[in-house]
Design a protein around this motif. Structure first.
Motif, PDB file in Angstrom:
ATOM      1  N   HIS A   1       0.828  -1.207   0.000  1.00 44.43           N
ATOM      2  CA  HIS A   1       0.000   0.000   0.000  1.00 44.43           C
ATOM      3  C   HIS A   1       0.866   1.263   0.000  1.00 44.43           C
ATOM      4  CE1 HIS A   1       0.837  -0.951   4.172  1.00 44.43           C
ATOM      5  NE2 HIS A   1       0.529   0.304   4.500  1.00 44.43           N
ATOM      6  N   ILE A   2       1.970   1.231   0.729  1.00 36.13           N
ATOM      7  CA  ILE A   2       2.878   2.386   0.745  1.00 36.13           C
ATOM      8  C   ILE A   2       3.599   2.501  -0.600  1.00 36.13           C
ATOM      9  CG2 ILE A   2       4.968   3.346   1.814  1.00 36.13           C
ATOM     10  CD1 ILE A   2       3.971   2.062   4.457  1.00 36.13           C
ATOM     11  N   TRP A   3       4.021   1.370  -1.141  1.00 39.60           N
ATOM     12  CA  TRP A   3       4.716   1.375  -2.428  1.00 39.60           C
ATOM     13  C   TRP A   3       3.810   1.943  -3.519  1.00 39.60           C
ATOM     14  CZ3 TRP A   3       4.268  -0.647  -7.307  1.00 39.60           C
ATOM     15  CH2 TRP A   3       5.416  -0.636  -8.098  1.00 39.60           C
ATOM     16  N   LEU A   4       2.541   1.518  -3.532  1.00 36.15           N
ATOM     17  CA  LEU A   4       1.607   2.021  -4.548  1.00 36.15           C
ATOM     18  C   LEU A   4       1.329   3.511  -4.366  1.00 36.15           C
ATOM     19  CD1 LEU A   4      -0.972  -0.866  -4.961  1.00 36.15           C
ATOM     20  CD2 LEU A   4       0.557   0.046  -6.694  1.00 36.15           C
ATOM     21  N   MET A   5       1.201   3.963  -3.142  1.00 34.33           N
ATOM     22  CA  MET A   5       0.977   5.394  -2.912  1.00 34.33           C
ATOM     23  C   MET A   5       2.180   6.212  -3.374  1.00 34.33           C
ATOM     24  SD  MET A   5      -2.041   5.880  -2.052  1.00 34.33           S
ATOM     25  CE  MET A   5      -1.902   7.618  -1.781  1.00 34.33           C
ATOM     26  N   ASP A   6       3.394   5.704  -3.104  1.00 33.41           N
ATOM     27  CA  ASP A   6       4.595   6.385  -3.597  1.00 33.41           C
ATOM     28  C   ASP A   6       4.612   6.410  -5.124  1.00 33.41           C
ATOM     29  OD1 ASP A   6       5.573   7.027  -1.118  1.00 33.41           O
ATOM     30  OD2 ASP A   6       7.032   5.388  -1.031  1.00 33.41           O
ATOM     31  N   LEU A   7       4.238   5.304  -5.725  1.00 29.51           N
ATOM     32  CA  LEU A   7       4.192   5.233  -7.184  1.00 29.51           C
ATOM     33  C   LEU A   7       3.233   6.282  -7.738  1.00 29.51           C
ATOM     34  CD1 LEU A   7       4.911   3.639  -9.867  1.00 29.51           C
ATOM     35  CD2 LEU A   7       2.793   2.404  -9.454  1.00 29.51           C
ATOM     36  N   LEU A   8       2.059   6.375  -7.142  1.00 30.36           N
ATOM     37  CA  LEU A   8       1.048   7.308  -7.632  1.00 30.36           C
ATOM     38  C   LEU A   8       1.399   8.766  -7.360  1.00 30.36           C
ATOM     39  CD1 LEU A   8      -2.180   5.371  -6.629  1.00 30.36           C
ATOM     40  CD2 LEU A   8      -1.246   5.649  -8.921  1.00 30.36           C
ATOM     41  N   THR A   9       1.971   9.040  -6.208  1.00 27.04           N
ATOM     42  CA  THR A   9       2.212  10.437  -5.840  1.00 27.04           C
ATOM     43  C   THR A   9       3.561  10.973  -6.282  1.00 27.04           C
ATOM     44  OG1 THR A   9       2.995   9.775  -3.660  1.00 27.04           O
ATOM     45  CG2 THR A   9       0.662  10.352  -3.868  1.00 27.04           C
ATOM     46  N   LYS A  10       4.583  10.134  -6.298  1.00 31.11           N
ATOM     47  CA  LYS A  10       5.924  10.636  -6.585  1.00 31.11           C
ATOM     48  C   LYS A  10       6.409  10.318  -7.997  1.00 31.11           C
ATOM     49  CE  LYS A  10       7.317  10.296  -1.782  1.00 31.11           C
ATOM     50  NZ  LYS A  10       8.134   9.576  -0.817  1.00 31.11           N
ATOM     51  N   ILE A  11       6.125   9.142  -8.474  1.00 29.56           N
ATOM     52  CA  ILE A  11       6.707   8.707  -9.740  1.00 29.56           C
ATOM     53  C   ILE A  11       5.770   8.959 -10.916  1.00 29.56           C
ATOM     54  CG2 ILE A  11       7.615   6.715 -10.997  1.00 29.56           C
ATOM     55  CD1 ILE A  11       8.361   5.547  -8.243  1.00 29.56           C
ATOM     56  N   SER A  12       4.494   8.672 -10.746  1.00 26.57           N
ATOM     57  CA  SER A  12       3.576   8.691 -11.880  1.00 26.57           C
ATOM     58  C   SER A  12       3.020  10.059 -12.208  1.00 26.57           C
ATOM     59  CB  SER A  12       2.414   7.740 -11.612  1.00 26.57           C
ATOM     60  OG  SER A  12       2.909   6.434 -11.470  1.00 26.57           O
ATOM     61  N   SER A  13       3.088  10.988 -11.308  1.00 27.11           N
ATOM     62  CA  SER A  13       2.545  12.308 -11.600  1.00 27.11           C
ATOM     63  C   SER A  13       3.676  13.303 -11.783  1.00 27.11           C
ATOM     64  CB  SER A  13       1.611  12.758 -10.479  1.00 27.11           C
ATOM     65  OG  SER A  13       2.338  12.864  -9.281  1.00 27.11           O
ATOM     66  N   GLY A  14       3.430  14.238 -12.670  1.00 27.40           N
ATOM     67  CA  GLY A  14       4.394  15.300 -12.869  1.00 27.40           C
ATOM     68  C   GLY A  14       5.640  14.900 -13.609  1.00 27.40           C
ATOM     69  N   GLU A  15       5.564  13.861 -14.422  1.00 29.98           N
ATOM     70  CA  GLU A  15       6.749  13.419 -15.152  1.00 29.98           C
ATOM     71  C   GLU A  15       7.249  14.499 -16.095  1.00 29.98           C
ATOM     72  OE1 GLU A  15       7.711  10.129 -18.499  1.00 29.98           O
ATOM     73  OE2 GLU A  15       6.544   9.462 -16.792  1.00 29.98           O
ATOM     74  N   MET A  16       6.346  15.163 -16.779  1.00 33.54           N
ATOM     75  CA  MET A  16       6.723  16.216 -17.704  1.00 33.54           C
ATOM     76  C   MET A  16       5.828  17.417 -17.439  1.00 33.54           C
ATOM     77  SD  MET A  16       7.068  15.880 -21.746  1.00 33.54           S
ATOM     78  CE  MET A  16       8.344  16.803 -22.527  1.00 33.54           C
ATOM     79  N   GLN A  17       6.431  18.517 -17.081  1.00 32.72           N
ATOM     80  CA  GLN A  17       5.657  19.696 -16.703  1.00 32.72           C
ATOM     81  C   GLN A  17       5.350  20.616 -17.881  1.00 32.72           C
ATOM     82  OE1 GLN A  17       4.368  20.015 -13.626  1.00 32.72           O
ATOM     83  NE2 GLN A  17       5.266  18.031 -13.254  1.00 32.72           N
ATOM     84  N   ASN A  18       6.032  20.411 -19.005  1.00 29.41           N
ATOM     85  CA  ASN A  18       5.812  21.254 -20.172  1.00 29.41           C
ATOM     86  C   ASN A  18       4.687  20.705 -21.034  1.00 29.41           C
ATOM     87  OD1 ASN A  18       8.797  21.688 -19.474  1.00 29.41           O
ATOM     88  ND2 ASN A  18       8.323  23.368 -20.852  1.00 29.41           N
ATOM     89  N   ILE A  19       4.093  21.600 -21.808  1.00 32.06           N
ATOM     90  CA  ILE A  19       3.164  21.173 -22.840  1.00 32.06           C
ATOM     91  C   ILE A  19       4.033  20.521 -23.912  1.00 32.06           C
ATOM     92  CG2 ILE A  19       1.488  21.967 -24.547  1.00 32.06           C
ATOM     93  CD1 ILE A  19       0.675  22.237 -21.539  1.00 32.06           C
TER      94      ILE A  19
END
Length: 185
Positions: free
Chosen positions: A84-102
């Motif tokens: 559950h912690i690993w998945l939350m880290d995946l969702l919050t830290k790794i999977s979001s915000g990968e590329m901030q530019n259009i």
């Protein structure tokens, strides 16, 4: 490399099970698709709406959801003793915000408005293929008319998908046709 083929495979398996009336397998397959890559996350509300309208006993949808999440947590056990912690880290830290530019690398709505382009140069170290610079590509947090481009994107997505949602709701007492499900996705 990219995982799109595997991700899409589980998504189409999910659609097959949805059409076949095997709703637990459909939801589980869709969650497996998201487990591989979150690129189809925008379809989750549609899948849930179709399941909500298709399953007579609404508690079953909740049970299917819990069972699907439990299966994902079990699949994560070999990677982490605290899935559950690993998945939350995946969702919050790794999977979001990968590329901030259009981006200029995909066909998208913002390209039509901003027309960004790239400059490709020689690599600066032996681990790069080329040096890529985006020019004229604003950040997704850039504010236009009081809202960020990211917020505008969500609002426009909702606006353009509203007719599909209305069509699904109209079909409440009818079986949703295979063609409509595949065209929706």
């Amino acid at each position: 490399g990219q995982m799109d083929a595997l991700n899409n495979l589980f998504f189409y398996i999910s659609l097959y099970f949805l059409i076949s009336g095997k709703f637990l397998k459909s939801l589980l397959s869709f969650f497996l698709s998201l487990y591989i890559k979150l690129s189809l996350l925008y379809l989750l509300p549609f899948i849930l709406l179709i399941l909500w309208l298709s399953i007579r006993q609404k508690i079953k949808l909740l049970i299917y959801g819990i069972m699907s999440v439990a299966a994902i947590l079990i699949l994560t056990l070999p990677i982490s003793p605290t899935p559950h912690i690993w998945l939350m880290d995946l969702l919050t830290k790794i999977s979001s915000g990968e590329m901030q530019n259009i981006t200029v690398f995909a066909f998208n709505f913002w390209w039509v408005i901003f027309a960004p382009w790239i400059s490709i140069g020689k690599p600066v170290n032996p681990f790069e293929f080329s040096q890529i610079t985006m020019i004229g590509s604003p950040l997704s947090s850039t504010i236009y008319w009081g809202l960020s481009l990211n917020t505008w994107a969500f609002a426009l997505f909702g606006l353009f998908t509203l007719p599909f949602i209305i069509e699904i709701i109209k079909q409440k007492n009818k079986i949703i046709s295979y063609e409509k499900i595949f065209l929706l996705c």
